[in-house]
Design a protein around this motif. Structure first.
Motif, PDB file in Angstrom:
ATOM      1  N   ARG A  82       0.828  -1.210   0.000  1.00  0.00           N
ATOM      2  CA  ARG A  82       0.000   0.000   0.000  1.00  0.00           C
ATOM      3  C   ARG A  82       0.862   1.260   0.000  1.00  0.00           C
ATOM      4  O   ARG A  82       0.555   2.233  -0.687  1.00  0.00           O
ATOM      5  N   ARG A  83       1.922   1.218   0.775  1.00  0.00           N
ATOM      6  CA  ARG A  83       2.809   2.385   0.824  1.00  0.00           C
ATOM      7  C   ARG A  83       3.463   2.620  -0.533  1.00  0.00           C
ATOM      8  O   ARG A  83       3.576   3.758  -0.996  1.00  0.00           O
ATOM      9  N   ALA A  84       3.897   1.529  -1.188  1.00  0.00           N
ATOM     10  CA  ALA A  84       4.513   1.654  -2.507  1.00  0.00           C
ATOM     11  C   ALA A  84       3.522   2.196  -3.529  1.00  0.00           C
ATOM     12  O   ALA A  84       3.880   3.007  -4.391  1.00  0.00           O
ATOM     13  N   GLN A  85       2.275   1.761  -3.426  1.00  0.00           N
ATOM     14  CA  GLN A  85       1.239   2.266  -4.334  1.00  0.00           C
ATOM     15  C   GLN A  85       1.036   3.763  -4.147  1.00  0.00           C
ATOM     16  O   GLN A  85       0.888   4.508  -5.118  1.00  0.00           O
ATOM     17  N   ARG A  86       1.033   4.198  -2.887  1.00  0.00           N
ATOM     18  CA  ARG A  86       0.871   5.629  -2.610  1.00  0.00           C
ATOM     19  C   ARG A  86       2.058   6.422  -3.147  1.00  0.00           C
ATOM     20  O   ARG A  86       1.898   7.506  -3.711  1.00  0.00           O
ATOM     21  N   GLN A  87       3.271   5.867  -2.975  1.00  0.00           N
ATOM     22  CA  GLN A  87       4.463   6.551  -3.489  1.00  0.00           C
ATOM     23  C   GLN A  87       4.421   6.658  -5.010  1.00  0.00           C
ATOM     24  O   GLN A  87       4.775   7.694  -5.578  1.00  0.00           O
ATOM     25  N   SER A  88       3.982   5.588  -5.649  1.00  0.00           N
ATOM     26  CA  SER A  88       3.897   5.601  -7.110  1.00  0.00           C
ATOM     27  C   SER A  88       2.902   6.653  -7.585  1.00  0.00           C
ATOM     28  O   SER A  88       3.193   7.419  -8.508  1.00  0.00           O
ATOM     29  N   ALA A  89       1.736   6.686  -6.943  1.00  0.00           N
ATOM     30  CA  ALA A  89       0.712   7.658  -7.335  1.00  0.00           C
ATOM     31  C   ALA A  89       1.197   9.091  -7.108  1.00  0.00           C
ATOM     32  O   ALA A  89       1.042   9.964  -7.978  1.00  0.00           O
ATOM     33  N   HIS A  99       7.622  18.489 -11.179  1.00  0.00           N
ATOM     34  CA  HIS A  99       8.512  18.495 -10.014  1.00  0.00           C
ATOM     35  C   HIS A  99       9.416  17.258 -10.116  1.00  0.00           C
ATOM     36  O   HIS A  99       9.168  16.229  -9.498  1.00  0.00           O
ATOM     37  N   TRP A 100      10.468  17.399 -10.913  1.00  0.00           N
ATOM     38  CA  TRP A 100      11.246  16.231 -11.318  1.00  0.00           C
ATOM     39  C   TRP A 100      11.979  15.561 -10.164  1.00  0.00           C
ATOM     40  O   TRP A 100      12.020  14.318 -10.087  1.00  0.00           O
ATOM     41  N   LYS A 101      12.580  16.340  -9.287  1.00  0.00           N
ATOM     42  CA  LYS A 101      13.358  15.752  -8.205  1.00  0.00           C
ATOM     43  C   LYS A 101      12.484  14.934  -7.274  1.00  0.00           C
ATOM     44  O   LYS A 101      12.834  13.803  -6.900  1.00  0.00           O
ATOM     45  N   ALA A 102      11.345  15.496  -6.875  1.00  0.00           N
ATOM     46  CA  ALA A 102      10.428  14.773  -5.991  1.00  0.00           C
ATOM     47  C   ALA A 102       9.876  13.537  -6.684  1.00  0.00           C
ATOM     48  O   ALA A 102       9.760  12.460  -6.085  1.00  0.00           O
ATOM     49  N   ALA A 103       9.543  13.684  -7.965  1.00  0.00           N
ATOM     50  CA  ALA A 103       9.007  12.548  -8.730  1.00  0.00           C
ATOM     51  C   ALA A 103      10.040  11.435  -8.823  1.00  0.00           C
ATOM     52  O   ALA A 103       9.721  10.250  -8.644  1.00  0.00           O
ATOM     53  N   GLN A 104      11.290  11.798  -9.088  1.00  0.00           N
ATOM     54  CA  GLN A 104      12.363  10.801  -9.193  1.00  0.00           C
ATOM     55  C   GLN A 104      12.488  10.000  -7.907  1.00  0.00           C
ATOM     56  O   GLN A 104      12.573   8.764  -7.929  1.00  0.00           O
ATOM     57  N   LYS A 105      12.476  10.681  -6.777  1.00  0.00           N
ATOM     58  CA  LYS A 105      12.644  10.016  -5.488  1.00  0.00           C
ATOM     59  C   LYS A 105      11.478   9.078  -5.186  1.00  0.00           C
ATOM     60  O   LYS A 105      11.677   7.913  -4.802  1.00  0.00           O
ATOM     61  N   LEU A 106      10.271   9.551  -5.359  1.00  0.00           N
ATOM     62  CA  LEU A 106       9.080   8.751  -5.043  1.00  0.00           C
ATOM     63  C   LEU A 106       8.958   7.546  -5.966  1.00  0.00           C
ATOM     64  O   LEU A 106       8.662   6.428  -5.520  1.00  0.00           O
ATOM     65  N   LEU A 107       9.174   7.755  -7.248  1.00  0.00           N
ATOM     66  CA  LEU A 107       9.035   6.662  -8.214  1.00  0.00           C
ATOM     67  C   LEU A 107      10.114   5.600  -8.009  1.00  0.00           C
ATOM     68  O   LEU A 107       9.849   4.397  -8.141  1.00  0.00           O
ATOM     69  N   ALA A 108      11.329   6.028  -7.694  1.00  0.00           N
ATOM     70  CA  ALA A 108      12.404   5.074  -7.442  1.00  0.00           C
ATOM     71  C   ALA A 108      12.107   4.229  -6.207  1.00  0.00           C
ATOM     72  O   ALA A 108      12.304   3.010  -6.211  1.00  0.00           O
ATOM     73  N   HIS A 109      11.603   4.871  -5.135  1.00  0.00           N
ATOM     74  CA  HIS A 109      11.248   4.131  -3.923  1.00  0.00           C
ATOM     75  C   HIS A 109      10.127   3.136  -4.196  1.00  0.00           C
ATOM     76  O   HIS A 109      10.150   1.998  -3.697  1.00  0.00           O
ATOM     77  N   ALA A 110       9.144   3.560  -4.973  1.00  0.00           N
ATOM     78  CA  ALA A 110       8.029   2.662  -5.305  1.00  0.00           C
ATOM     79  C   ALA A 110       8.525   1.458  -6.093  1.00  0.00           C
ATOM     80  O   ALA A 110       8.114   0.319  -5.836  1.00  0.00           O
ATOM     81  N   ALA A 111       9.439   1.689  -7.045  1.00  0.00           N
ATOM     82  CA  ALA A 111       9.972   0.588  -7.843  1.00  0.00           C
ATOM     83  C   ALA A 111      10.777  -0.376  -6.983  1.00  0.00           C
ATOM     84  O   ALA A 111      10.655  -1.600  -7.111  1.00  0.00           O
ATOM     85  N   GLU A 112      11.603   0.171  -6.065  1.00  0.00           N
ATOM     86  CA  GLU A 112      12.411  -0.675  -5.201  1.00  0.00           C
ATOM     87  C   GLU A 112      11.561  -1.472  -4.222  1.00  0.00           C
ATOM     88  O   GLU A 112      11.994  -2.530  -3.745  1.00  0.00           O
ATOM     89  N   SER A 113      10.357  -0.977  -3.930  1.00  0.00           N
ATOM     90  CA  SER A 113       9.442  -1.703  -3.043  1.00  0.00           C
ATOM     91  C   SER A 113       8.653  -2.767  -3.785  1.00  0.00           C
ATOM     92  O   SER A 113       7.807  -3.437  -3.189  1.00  0.00           O
ATOM     93  N   GLY A 114       8.894  -2.882  -5.089  1.00  0.00           N
ATOM     94  CA  GLY A 114       8.239  -3.926  -5.865  1.00  0.00           C
ATOM     95  C   GLY A 114       6.933  -3.513  -6.508  1.00  0.00           C
ATOM     96  O   GLY A 114       6.214  -4.344  -7.063  1.00  0.00           O
ATOM     97  N   GLN A 115       6.593  -2.226  -6.476  1.00  0.00           N
ATOM     98  CA  GLN A 115       5.357  -1.752  -7.077  1.00  0.00           C
ATOM     99  C   GLN A 115       5.594  -1.416  -8.549  1.00  0.00           C
ATOM    100  O   GLN A 115       6.205  -0.402  -8.861  1.00  0.00           O
ATOM    101  N   ALA A 116       5.109  -2.278  -9.460  1.00  0.00           N
ATOM    102  CA  ALA A 116       5.268  -2.083 -10.910  1.00  0.00           C
ATOM    103  C   ALA A 116       6.673  -1.575 -11.227  1.00  0.00           C
ATOM    104  O   ALA A 116       6.833  -0.462 -11.751  1.00  0.00           O
ATOM    105  N   PRO A 117       7.705  -2.351 -10.927  1.00  0.00           N
ATOM    106  CA  PRO A 117       9.084  -1.840 -11.038  1.00  0.00           C
ATOM    107  C   PRO A 117       9.454  -1.326 -12.425  1.00  0.00           C
ATOM    108  O   PRO A 117      10.124  -0.305 -12.545  1.00  0.00           O
ATOM    109  N   LEU A 118       9.013  -2.020 -13.472  1.00  0.00           N
ATOM    110  CA  LEU A 118       9.373  -1.572 -14.822  1.00  0.00           C
ATOM    111  C   LEU A 118       8.846  -0.171 -15.094  1.00  0.00           C
ATOM    112  O   LEU A 118       9.594   0.731 -15.488  1.00  0.00           O
TER     113      LEU A 118
END
Length: 404
Positions: A82-89, A99-118
């Protein structure tokens, strides 16, 4: 009323049980080996009720404790997901807002948590690119490849797009060639290749790619014609630059002839390609060769540009050149450009009267500065200076009018 009836029923049940206990308490004996346990039926029933109640209370307590731990420390797989889904969204929202920097950080964390990594790694790579963090961009693309080994087309396309945006054209080209080798009919791969070839001015590669683009409906017929014309105009210009320094005429025109020979039968029927070819020959000083080729194709590849050029060059046999153009009169009795060319060719053959007739016929069909000037020169040569001056004046007036 219902509550009252229920209470009365409950009292009656309790009273009945009490009477049964007073009347007969019953007897229960449990024996196993040397162990025995005895007592009344009611005591055993009470013990069973207490055991069940105790089990329920302990189970409820453990559930409550586990829930409290889960709220304090989100360590369960469900909470992580659930947390990864929220980060991805949130990351995608930040990406959409630029907001590229914030987007980069959130999307990378979501991918590393296993949420739609590709998808999240690819989006993180785009965000890193926009943020100017190119090392991180490359790292995310590598992680995307590791997370989904079968998605090399999607990853390669993202990489090619980002390289194109950064102006790394050669690297983008290498990536797209690899992808096209794997998937020759992929629409978007071929579309990006077209963009790379245009930006690299690789006209030969673009010309070879265009039939595939049309077949895959990547470009419209109008765009195909436009790009085809642009590519071959540039190719013939390159052929001119390659050949103009050669002293031998055959060597001079060899690059242009090589391009023409490589064209398909359908391409050789395009009048604009034919014009580019013979125009290139003319600029290289090979007027005799250009005239011979044009004379053979005047009827089936006719255009105003071609017939005008035909009247401006000098073939090996001037009389034969004139006859070649006069054969078109039956097909085009009202063509002003054809009459202008015939007038010029008659002047080359010193057929003054015939030249005057053709030029005057051209003027009746269309007023052109070139025709006025040709007539002016002809009449000056014939000694009709007053008329010659008038034609020159009208030709000059038309030229000035066109320039304004």
């Amino acid at each position: 009323m219902k509550i009252t009836l229920f209470l009365l029923f409950l009292v009656a049940v309790c009273f009945g049980i009490a009477q049964m206990m007073v009347h007969d308490s019953g007897y229960v004996l449990i024996a196993y080996d040397r162990f025995s346990l005895e007592g009344s039926v009611w005591s055993f029933l009470l013990a069973a009720v207490l055991l069940i109640a105790g089990y329920k209370i302990i189970t409820w307590g453990f559930r409550l404790l586990a829930g409290s731990i889960s709220l304090a420390y989100p360590m369960t797989q469900k909470s992580k997901r659930r947390r990864a889904q929220r980060q991805s969204a949130k990351g995608l929202i930040q990406f959409a807002n630029g907001h590229w920097k914030a987007a980069q950080k959130l999307l990378a964390h979501a991918a590393e948590s296993g949420q739609a990594p590709l998808l999240n790694y690819l989006a993180a790579a785009r965000a890193a690119h926009e943020n100017g963090d190119y090392d991180a961009c490359s790292d995310y693309l590598r992680k995307a490849d590791a997370s989904a080994p079968g998605a090399d087309i999607a990853i390669g396309l993202t990489q090619a797009e980002l390289l194109l945006a950064r102006g790394r054209l050669e690297q983008a080209l290498a990536t797209l060639k690899r992808l096209r080798k794997r998937s020759p009919k992929h629409t978007y791969v071929n579309k990006l290749l077209k963009q790379v070839y245009l930006r690299l001015h690789d006209w030969q590669a673009l010309a070879e790619l265009l039939p595939t683009l049309r077949k895959l409906k990547v470009i419209s017929s109008d765009e195909f014609d436009s790009l085809n014309q642009q590519a071959y105009k540039a190719l013939f210009e390159q052929a001119y630059q390659q050949g103009k320094g050669q002293s031998d005429i055959e060597e001079r025109i060899r690059p242009a002839e090589a391009i023409w020979q490589k064209l398909s039968k359908a391409q050789k029927k395009e009048d604009y390609l034919f014009y580019d070819f013979v125009s290139c020959l003319t600029r290289l000083g090979a007027e005799k060769q250009a005239e011979a080729v044009m004379r053979r194709h005047l009827s089936d590849l006719y255009s105003e540009r071609i017939i005008r050029l035909y009247g401006q060059i000098e073939g090996e046999d001037k009389e034969r050149q004139l006859l070649g153009a006069e054969k078109l009169l039956d097909e085009r009795p009202n063509d002003a450009e054809l009459f202008l060319t015939l007038g010029r060719l008659c002047i080359n053959n010193k057929l003054w009267g015939k030249a005057r007739e053709y030029l005057e016929a051209s003027l009746r069909l269309r007023k052109q500065a070139d025709t006025y000037n040709e007539l002016g020169q002809l009449l000056a040569q014939l000694g009709e200076h007053e008329k010659s001056t008038e034609f020159f004046r009208q030709g000059l007036s038309m030229t000035v009018a066109l320039q304004e």
